[in-house]
Design a protein around this motif. Structure first.
Motif, mmCIF file in Angstrom:
data_model
loop_
_atom_site.group_PDB
_atom_site.id
_atom_site.type_symbol
_atom_site.label_atom_id
_atom_site.label_comp_id
_atom_site.label_asym_id
_atom_site.label_seq_id
_atom_site.Cartn_x
_atom_site.Cartn_y
_atom_site.Cartn_z
ATOM 1 N N ARG A 1 -2.935 4.037 2.621
ATOM 2 C CA ARG A 1 -3.477 2.672 2.629
ATOM 3 C C ARG A 1 -4.224 2.291 1.348
ATOM 4 O O ARG A 1 -5.058 1.397 1.349
ATOM 5 N N ASP A 2 -3.927 2.999 0.249
ATOM 6 C CA ASP A 2 -4.463 2.600 -1.051
ATOM 7 C C ASP A 2 -3.720 1.341 -1.482
ATOM 8 O O ASP A 2 -2.488 1.293 -1.411
ATOM 9 N N ASN A 3 -4.444 0.331 -1.944
ATOM 10 C CA ASN A 3 -3.837 -0.923 -2.359
ATOM 11 C C ASN A 3 -3.096 -0.723 -3.683
ATOM 12 O O ASN A 3 -3.680 -0.267 -4.661
ATOM 13 N N THR B 1 0.839 -1.193 0.000
ATOM 14 C CA THR B 1 0.000 0.000 0.000
ATOM 15 C C THR B 1 0.875 1.244 0.000
ATOM 16 O O THR B 1 2.086 1.167 0.192
ATOM 17 N N VAL C 1 4.502 -0.973 3.007
ATOM 18 C CA VAL C 1 4.115 0.377 2.620
ATOM 19 C C VAL C 1 5.263 0.996 1.838
ATOM 20 O O VAL C 1 6.425 0.892 2.243
ATOM 21 N N ASP D 1 4.383 -2.633 7.780
ATOM 22 C CA ASP D 1 3.461 -2.085 8.773
ATOM 23 C C ASP D 1 2.729 -3.262 9.401
ATOM 24 O O ASP D 1 1.843 -3.860 8.780
ATOM 25 N N ALA E 1 -1.132 -3.055 9.687
ATOM 26 C CA ALA E 1 -1.862 -3.229 8.429
ATOM 27 C C ALA E 1 -1.561 -4.570 7.779
ATOM 28 O O ALA E 1 -2.218 -4.940 6.802
#
Length: 134
Positions: free
Chosen positions: A32-34, A28, A85, A78, A81
């Motif tokens: 947190r955009d995939n 991401t 990242v 992360d 999550a």
């Protein structure tokens, strides 16, 4: 004193992970955009260091997806999550050289590493040179 690999994470695990468990882990951006998932990791066969993560983006069940090599130091895990990242501008990612699953580049070639690292604004391995100064 514990070595770095013996230190534990927030969940109580060590910092070590098998390559098989890295594969499929989400990637991401900080929002947190995939951006895709890790398809593979590329190791230096002499010192054992991970050099690249191969990011798989797009497609359905692996069909029509594109692959991108990312220098490993761009990724930060992360734990909350359960994702890697990368803090890279979307324009830089969109312009990154990609490849198909049946036509991988020669990642061991010096030119591949130099060009890829330059694309992401990283110094060539072992050069100590900042590419933004050239």
């Amino acid at each position: 004193m514990q070595t770095r690999s013996e230190q534990t994470t927030l969940s109580g695990h060590t910092r070590l992970i098998s390559a098989a468990r890295v594969q499929g882990t989400s990637v991401t951006n900080p929002a947190r955009d995939n951006l895709g998932s890790i398809r593979d990791v590329v190791l230096d066969k002499y010192d054992g260091a991970v050099r690249y993560a191969v990011l798989e983006f797009g497609g359905f069940l692996g069909m029509g997806s594109k692959l991108f090599a990312l220098p490993w130091e761009l990724l930060h895990y992360d734990e909350n999550a359960d994702a890697y990242v990368i803090d890279i501008d979307k324009a830089i990612l969109k312009a990154a050289p990609g490849f198909d699953s049946d036509d991988w580049p020669d990642m061991g070639a010096v030119a591949f590493d130099t060009d890829l690292r330059r694309h992401y604004g990283l110094a060539a391995l072992g050069s100590g040179i900042d590419p933004s100064l050239h």
